[in-house]
Design a protein around this motif. Structure first.
Motif, PDB file in Angstrom:
ATOM      1  N   ALA A 173       0.845  -1.204  -0.123  1.00  0.00           N
ATOM      2  CA  ALA A 173       0.161  -0.150  -0.054  1.00  0.00           C
ATOM      3  C   ALA A 173       0.905   1.169   0.213  1.00  0.00           C
ATOM      4  CB  ALA A 173      -1.000   0.080   1.227  1.00  0.00           C
ATOM      5  N   THR A 174       1.827   1.211   0.822  1.00  0.00           N
ATOM      6  CA  THR A 174       2.767   2.670   0.898  1.00  0.00           C
ATOM      7  C   THR A 174       3.590   2.456  -0.462  1.00  0.00           C
ATOM      8  OG1 THR A 174       3.380   2.380   3.132  1.00  0.00           O
ATOM      9  CG2 THR A 174       4.961   3.310   1.761  1.00  0.00           C
ATOM     10  N   LEU A 175       4.100   1.290  -1.257  1.00  0.00           N
ATOM     11  CA  LEU A 175       4.487   1.698  -2.510  1.00  0.00           C
ATOM     12  C   LEU A 175       3.415   2.122  -3.528  1.00  0.00           C
ATOM     13  CD1 LEU A 175       6.682  -1.722  -2.540  1.00  0.00           C
ATOM     14  CD2 LEU A 175       7.357   0.674  -1.982  1.00  0.00           C
ATOM     15  N   LYS A 176       2.414   1.756  -3.487  1.00  0.00           N
ATOM     16  CA  LYS A 176       1.306   2.348  -4.553  1.00  0.00           C
ATOM     17  C   LYS A 176       1.105   3.731  -4.069  1.00  0.00           C
ATOM     18  CE  LYS A 176      -3.277   1.156  -6.203  1.00  0.00           C
ATOM     19  NZ  LYS A 176      -4.355   0.550  -6.091  1.00  0.00           N
ATOM     20  N   ASN A 177       1.174   4.248  -2.872  1.00  0.00           N
ATOM     21  CA  ASN A 177       0.830   5.711  -2.674  1.00  0.00           C
ATOM     22  C   ASN A 177       2.031   6.585  -2.635  1.00  0.00           C
ATOM     23  OD1 ASN A 177      -1.292   7.342  -1.510  1.00  0.00           O
ATOM     24  ND2 ASN A 177      -0.386   7.658   0.114  1.00  0.00           N
ATOM     25  N   MET A 178       3.281   6.109  -2.430  1.00  0.00           N
ATOM     26  CA  MET A 178       4.536   6.530  -2.812  1.00  0.00           C
ATOM     27  C   MET A 178       4.480   7.221  -4.394  1.00  0.00           C
ATOM     28  SD  MET A 178       6.466   7.360  -0.201  1.00  0.00           S
ATOM     29  CE  MET A 178       4.930   8.034   0.410  1.00  0.00           C
ATOM     30  N   ALA A 179       4.043   6.094  -5.160  1.00  0.00           N
ATOM     31  CA  ALA A 179       4.362   6.239  -6.477  1.00  0.00           C
ATOM     32  C   ALA A 179       3.076   7.283  -7.017  1.00  0.00           C
ATOM     33  CB  ALA A 179       3.888   4.915  -7.206  1.00  0.00           C
ATOM     34  N   TYR A 180       2.237   7.236  -6.547  1.00  0.00           N
ATOM     35  CA  TYR A 180       0.858   8.222  -6.946  1.00  0.00           C
ATOM     36  C   TYR A 180       1.428   9.572  -6.550  1.00  0.00           C
ATOM     37  CZ  TYR A 180      -3.731  10.497  -7.060  1.00  0.00           C
ATOM     38  OH  TYR A 180      -4.686  11.205  -7.580  1.00  0.00           O
ATOM     39  N   GLY A 181       1.749   9.925  -5.176  1.00  0.00           N
ATOM     40  CA  GLY A 181       1.893  11.127  -4.956  1.00  0.00           C
ATOM     41  C   GLY A 181       3.130  11.688  -4.411  1.00  0.00           C
ATOM     42  N   PHE A 182       4.338  10.790  -4.234  1.00  0.00           N
ATOM     43  CA  PHE A 182       5.290  11.363  -3.592  1.00  0.00           C
ATOM     44  C   PHE A 182       6.867  11.141  -3.880  1.00  0.00           C
ATOM     45  CE2 PHE A 182       1.802  10.908  -0.690  1.00  0.00           C
ATOM     46  CZ  PHE A 182       1.506  12.315  -0.211  1.00  0.00           C
ATOM     47  N   ALA A 183       6.893   9.941  -4.696  1.00  0.00           N
ATOM     48  CA  ALA A 183       8.300   9.191  -4.943  1.00  0.00           C
ATOM     49  C   ALA A 183       8.221   8.491  -6.008  1.00  0.00           C
ATOM     50  CB  ALA A 183       8.635   8.445  -3.715  1.00  0.00           C
ATOM     51  N   TYR A 184       9.510   8.475  -6.612  1.00  0.00           N
ATOM     52  CA  TYR A 184       9.802   7.751  -7.784  1.00  0.00           C
ATOM     53  C   TYR A 184      10.073   6.149  -7.198  1.00  0.00           C
ATOM     54  CZ  TYR A 184      10.276  11.745 -10.831  1.00  0.00           C
ATOM     55  OH  TYR A 184       9.875  12.966 -11.424  1.00  0.00           O
ATOM     56  N   LEU A 185       9.581   5.202  -7.515  1.00  0.00           N
ATOM     57  CA  LEU A 185       9.896   3.644  -7.050  1.00  0.00           C
ATOM     58  C   LEU A 185      11.133   3.264  -7.809  1.00  0.00           C
ATOM     59  CD1 LEU A 185       6.567   2.130  -6.591  1.00  0.00           C
ATOM     60  CD2 LEU A 185       7.661   3.525  -5.017  1.00  0.00           C
ATOM     61  N   VAL A 186      12.209   2.755  -6.870  1.00  0.00           N
ATOM     62  CA  VAL A 186      13.574   2.054  -7.783  1.00  0.00           C
ATOM     63  C   VAL A 186      13.655   1.011  -6.874  1.00  0.00           C
ATOM     64  CG1 VAL A 186      14.313   4.367  -8.495  1.00  0.00           C
ATOM     65  CG2 VAL A 186      14.816   3.929  -6.051  1.00  0.00           C
ATOM     66  N   ASP A 187      14.402   0.225  -7.598  1.00  0.00           N
ATOM     67  CA  ASP A 187      14.810  -0.989  -6.984  1.00  0.00           C
ATOM     68  C   ASP A 187      16.552  -1.033  -7.007  1.00  0.00           C
ATOM     69  OD1 ASP A 187      15.581  -1.848  -9.534  1.00  0.00           O
ATOM     70  OD2 ASP A 187      14.015  -3.501  -9.519  1.00  0.00           O
ATOM     71  N   TYR A 188      17.027  -2.079  -6.633  1.00  0.00           N
ATOM     72  CA  TYR A 188      18.640  -1.961  -6.640  1.00  0.00           C
ATOM     73  C   TYR A 188      19.113  -1.660  -7.930  1.00  0.00           C
ATOM     74  CZ  TYR A 188      23.445  -3.896  -6.736  1.00  0.00           C
ATOM     75  OH  TYR A 188      24.676  -3.824  -7.146  1.00  0.00           O
ATOM     76  N   GLU A 189      18.715  -2.508  -8.963  1.00  0.00           N
ATOM     77  CA  GLU A 189      19.253  -2.371 -10.286  1.00  0.00           C
ATOM     78  C   GLU A 189      19.156  -0.990 -10.874  1.00  0.00           C
ATOM     79  OE1 GLU A 189      17.373  -5.472 -12.504  1.00  0.00           O
ATOM     80  OE2 GLU A 189      18.747  -6.908 -11.440  1.00  0.00           O
ATOM     81  N   GLN A 190      17.748  -0.380 -10.630  1.00  0.00           N
ATOM     82  CA  GLN A 190      17.863   1.042 -11.091  1.00  0.00           C
ATOM     83  C   GLN A 190      18.395   2.183 -10.534  1.00  0.00           C
ATOM     84  OE1 GLN A 190      13.517   2.126 -11.529  1.00  0.00           O
ATOM     85  NE2 GLN A 190      14.133   4.211 -12.151  1.00  0.00           N
ATOM     86  N   ILE A 191      18.680   1.802  -9.087  1.00  0.00           N
ATOM     87  CA  ILE A 191      19.798   2.885  -8.717  1.00  0.00           C
ATOM     88  C   ILE A 191      21.115   2.734  -9.182  1.00  0.00           C
ATOM     89  CG2 ILE A 191      20.781   3.047  -6.402  1.00  0.00           C
ATOM     90  CD1 ILE A 191      18.102   2.384  -4.980  1.00  0.00           C
ATOM     91  N   GLN A 192      21.562   1.333  -9.459  1.00  0.00           N
ATOM     92  CA  GLN A 192      23.045   1.297  -9.918  1.00  0.00           C
ATOM     93  C   GLN A 192      22.900   1.726 -11.379  1.00  0.00           C
ATOM     94  OE1 GLN A 192      23.699  -2.976 -11.180  1.00  0.00           O
ATOM     95  NE2 GLN A 192      25.626  -2.731 -10.324  1.00  0.00           N
ATOM     96  N   LYS A 193      21.819   1.673 -12.119  1.00  0.00           N
ATOM     97  CA  LYS A 193      22.007   2.338 -13.783  1.00  0.00           C
ATOM     98  C   LYS A 193      21.790   3.881 -13.467  1.00  0.00           C
ATOM     99  CE  LYS A 193      19.092   2.756 -17.443  1.00  0.00           C
ATOM    100  NZ  LYS A 193      17.699   2.152 -18.231  1.00  0.00           N
ATOM    101  N   GLY A 194      21.177   4.328 -12.562  1.00  0.00           N
ATOM    102  CA  GLY A 194      21.103   5.755 -12.327  1.00  0.00           C
ATOM    103  C   GLY A 194      22.382   6.333 -11.880  1.00  0.00           C
ATOM    104  N   LEU A 195      23.107   5.622 -10.817  1.00  0.00           N
ATOM    105  CA  LEU A 195      24.227   6.360 -10.433  1.00  0.00           C
ATOM    106  C   LEU A 195      25.642   5.954 -11.307  1.00  0.00           C
ATOM    107  CD1 LEU A 195      23.990   5.348  -6.676  1.00  0.00           C
ATOM    108  CD2 LEU A 195      23.273   7.325  -7.701  1.00  0.00           C
ATOM    109  N   PHE A 196      25.394   5.094 -12.044  1.00  0.00           N
ATOM    110  CA  PHE A 196      26.738   4.635 -12.721  1.00  0.00           C
ATOM    111  C   PHE A 196      26.194   4.854 -14.392  1.00  0.00           C
ATOM    112  CE2 PHE A 196      27.613   2.770  -8.970  1.00  0.00           C
ATOM    113  CZ  PHE A 196      28.877   3.377  -8.528  1.00  0.00           C
ATOM    114  N   SER A 197      25.475   5.530 -14.945  1.00  0.00           N
ATOM    115  CA  SER A 197      25.121   5.539 -16.404  1.00  0.00           C
ATOM    116  C   SER A 197      25.621   7.000 -16.848  1.00  0.00           C
ATOM    117  CB  SER A 197      23.838   5.094 -16.591  1.00  0.00           C
ATOM    118  OG  SER A 197      22.987   6.307 -16.072  1.00  0.00           O
ATOM    119  N   LEU A 198      26.028   7.799 -15.776  1.00  0.00           N
ATOM    120  CA  LEU A 198      26.162   9.032 -16.454  1.00  0.00           C
ATOM    121  C   LEU A 198      27.702   9.319 -16.974  1.00  0.00           C
ATOM    122  CD1 LEU A 198      24.131  11.385 -13.841  1.00  0.00           C
ATOM    123  CD2 LEU A 198      23.506  10.679 -16.151  1.00  0.00           C
TER     124      LEU A 198
END
Length: 198
Positions: A173-198
């Motif tokens: 429920a928190t993940l669903k609500n975070m995605a709706y109004g407050f935050a980008y949902l990310v997992d380990y792989e996406q964080i890795q991609k975001g931090l090391f793809s630039l």
């Protein structure tokens, strides 16, 4: 390798964290919550390592109470079951504690890591504009901290596979609500991609 998150179904908006302006928040990975934290320990450690390698600031929160004057509503709400400073329950789980420098630990006495702390000032000093939220519990301190960060003007990234609750439905429920109004949902792989793809 961290497992892929089963919660991608809630993703509405996509964005990767910016390593130049991000900070990692590791919320309340303490002995009191050790059974809840155990399933996400590997992913949390992997994300901490990613952020270290990317030179991203990391703050580890530690929820504790020093006297009845700081209990607030929590004493009533949790029937006196509070984490008292100086108790073994109040200490960071050893695997986390050994990674946390003294100046990276933020002591808090309520759900939000921003309330009654200097976290916002410390983030500002480091030029942080984005926070990545990990830790426990998904639906209480992680969610409250994420909401508070959002209304304070931070871009929020909320981990789907390095947050945990004692109730799977509340976690989802928190993940669903975070995605709706407050935050980008990310997992380990996406964080890795975001931090090391630039």
């Amino acid at each position: 390798m961290a497992s892929s998150s089963p919660s991608k179904k809630y993703v509405i908006r996509k964005r990767n964290p910016d390593p130049k302006t991000s900070a990692l928040l590791v919320i309340d990975m303490q002995n009191y919550f050790s059974s809840m934290a155990k399933p996400i320990m590997n992913n949390t450690l992997l994300i901490v390592d990613l952020c270290r390698r990317a030179s991203i600031p990391i703050f580890f929160t530690r929820h504790c109470h020093k006297s009845p004057t700081d209990y607030g509503m929590l004493d009533e709400w949790w029937n006196g079951d509070l984490i008292l400073d100086g108790s073994p329950d109040s200490e960071l789980i050893p695997e986390i504690g050994q990674l946390a420098a003294a100046d990276e630990v933020v002591e808090k006495n309520t759900y939000s890591a921003f309330m009654n702390t200097d976290l916002q000032e410390r983030l500002a000093e480091k030029g942080v504009k984005e926070v990545i939220v990990t830790g426990v519990t998904t639906n209480v301190c992680c969610e409250t901290t994420a909401r508070d960060a959002f209304v304070r003007g931070f871009r929020v990234f909320f981990s789907t596979d390095a947050t945990a609750s004692n109730d799977a439905e509340l976690h989802e429920a928190t993940l669903k609500n975070m995605a709706y109004g407050f935050a980008y949902l990310v997992d380990y792989e996406q964080i890795q991609k975001g931090l090391f793809s630039l």
